[in-house]
Design a protein around this motif. Structure first.
Motif, mmCIF file in Angstrom:
data_model
loop_
_atom_site.group_PDB
_atom_site.id
_atom_site.type_symbol
_atom_site.label_atom_id
_atom_site.label_comp_id
_atom_site.label_asym_id
_atom_site.label_seq_id
_atom_site.Cartn_x
_atom_site.Cartn_y
_atom_site.Cartn_z
ATOM 1 N N ASP A 90 10.162 0.451 12.428
ATOM 2 C CA ASP A 90 9.380 1.679 12.231
ATOM 3 C C ASP A 90 8.997 1.742 10.759
ATOM 4 N N TRP A 91 7.879 1.085 10.417
ATOM 5 C CA TRP A 91 7.440 0.989 9.029
ATOM 6 C C TRP A 91 6.376 2.022 8.740
ATOM 7 N N LYS A 92 6.469 2.630 7.572
ATOM 8 C CA LYS A 92 5.467 3.573 7.079
ATOM 9 C C LYS A 92 5.094 3.146 5.665
ATOM 10 N N LEU A 93 3.870 2.684 5.503
ATOM 11 C CA LEU A 93 3.413 2.185 4.213
ATOM 12 C C LEU A 93 2.349 3.110 3.643
ATOM 13 N N VAL A 94 2.348 3.255 2.329
ATOM 14 C CA VAL A 94 1.321 4.025 1.623
ATOM 15 C C VAL A 94 0.704 3.093 0.588
ATOM 16 N N THR A 95 -0.623 3.003 0.596
ATOM 17 C CA THR A 95 -1.300 2.106 -0.337
ATOM 18 C C THR A 95 -2.611 2.719 -0.797
ATOM 19 N N ASP A 96 -3.032 2.336 -1.989
ATOM 20 C CA ASP A 96 -4.366 2.735 -2.440
ATOM 21 C C ASP A 96 -5.371 1.613 -2.184
ATOM 22 N N LEU A 97 -4.921 0.532 -1.543
ATOM 23 C CA LEU A 97 -5.820 -0.550 -1.158
ATOM 24 C C LEU A 97 -6.606 -0.143 0.085
ATOM 25 N N PRO A 98 -7.792 -0.687 0.275
ATOM 26 C CA PRO A 98 -8.606 -0.275 1.420
ATOM 27 C C PRO A 98 -7.996 -0.693 2.757
ATOM 28 N N VAL A 99 -8.010 0.227 3.704
ATOM 29 C CA VAL A 99 -7.577 -0.034 5.076
ATOM 30 C C VAL A 99 -8.595 0.648 5.984
ATOM 31 N N THR A 100 -9.577 -0.124 6.436
ATOM 32 C CA THR A 100 -10.627 0.449 7.285
ATOM 33 C C THR A 100 -10.652 -0.163 8.681
ATOM 34 N N THR A 101 -9.900 -1.244 8.890
ATOM 35 C CA THR A 101 -9.841 -1.889 10.201
ATOM 36 C C THR A 101 -8.385 -2.208 10.526
ATOM 37 N N VAL A 102 -8.135 -2.501 11.791
ATOM 38 C CA VAL A 102 -6.780 -2.894 12.165
ATOM 39 C C VAL A 102 -6.403 -4.200 11.470
ATOM 40 N N GLY A 103 -7.373 -5.057 11.200
ATOM 41 C CA GLY A 103 -7.106 -6.289 10.455
ATOM 42 C C GLY A 103 -6.621 -6.008 9.046
ATOM 43 N N ASP A 104 -7.227 -5.011 8.393
ATOM 44 C CA ASP A 104 -6.768 -4.602 7.051
ATOM 45 C C ASP A 104 -5.330 -4.093 7.111
ATOM 46 N N ALA A 105 -5.025 -3.296 8.136
ATOM 47 C CA ALA A 105 -3.672 -2.739 8.284
ATOM 48 C C ALA A 105 -2.654 -3.858 8.501
ATOM 49 N N ILE A 106 -2.999 -4.822 9.343
ATOM 50 C CA ILE A 106 -2.096 -5.946 9.609
ATOM 51 C C ILE A 106 -1.873 -6.774 8.342
ATOM 52 N N GLU A 107 -2.924 -6.946 7.557
ATOM 53 C CA GLU A 107 -2.785 -7.674 6.288
ATOM 54 C C GLU A 107 -1.754 -6.992 5.393
ATOM 55 N N LYS A 108 -1.803 -5.669 5.274
ATOM 56 C CA LYS A 108 -0.838 -4.945 4.437
ATOM 57 C C LYS A 108 0.571 -5.061 5.011
ATOM 58 N N LEU A 109 0.685 -5.057 6.347
ATOM 59 C CA LEU A 109 1.998 -5.216 6.979
ATOM 60 C C LEU A 109 2.570 -6.608 6.721
ATOM 61 N N ARG A 110 1.724 -7.613 6.739
ATOM 62 C CA ARG A 110 2.182 -8.982 6.432
ATOM 63 C C ARG A 110 2.704 -9.054 5.009
ATOM 64 N N TRP A 111 1.980 -8.427 4.085
ATOM 65 C CA TRP A 111 2.438 -8.417 2.695
ATOM 66 C C TRP A 111 3.795 -7.744 2.591
#
Length: 118
Positions: free
Chosen positions: A70-91
């Protein structure tokens, strides 16, 4: 975020403490929100801050022998697609490897002791 619809799912695999490979699916949600400073003085200096919230929650209910992801991430990086969200989760997932690397440097290699004698 409870009202936010799921944007998609993402399958992950990881090795648990006993060395067993676990595969599971995560439900992905994301949303841009605007955070306000906590008091009036700071609001004059800083103003609002737009951030992206990414939620990843394991699908399928409680798992035997381990807590649900159950991860909750906060970022100022752009997240406009599910692909962007998955990229941040991988990081975020790589963070654990980095922590293990530094633990090895500090405890196994005694890296801090080596630099204190310089």
């Amino acid at each position: 975020m409870k009202q936010q619809p799921a944007a998609g799912t993402y399958k992950i695999s990881f090795t648990n403490e006993t060395g067993k490979v676990i595969e599971t699916d995560l439900e992905i949600k994301f949303k841009t929100v605007e955070l306000q400073p906590s008091d009036g003085r700071k609001a004059k200096t800083y103003g609002p801050l737009k951030v992206n919230i990414v939620f990843a929650k394991e699908i399928g209910g409680r798992k035997k022998g381990r807590p649900l992801i159950d991860w909750k991430l906060v970022t100022d990086l752009p997240v406009t697609t599910v692909g962007d969200a998955i990229e941040k989760l991988r990081w975020y997932a790589l963070r654990w490897r980095i922590e293990v690397f530094f633990k090895i440097l500090k405890s196994g290699c005694k890296a801090e002791e080596c630099t204190s004698s310089l």
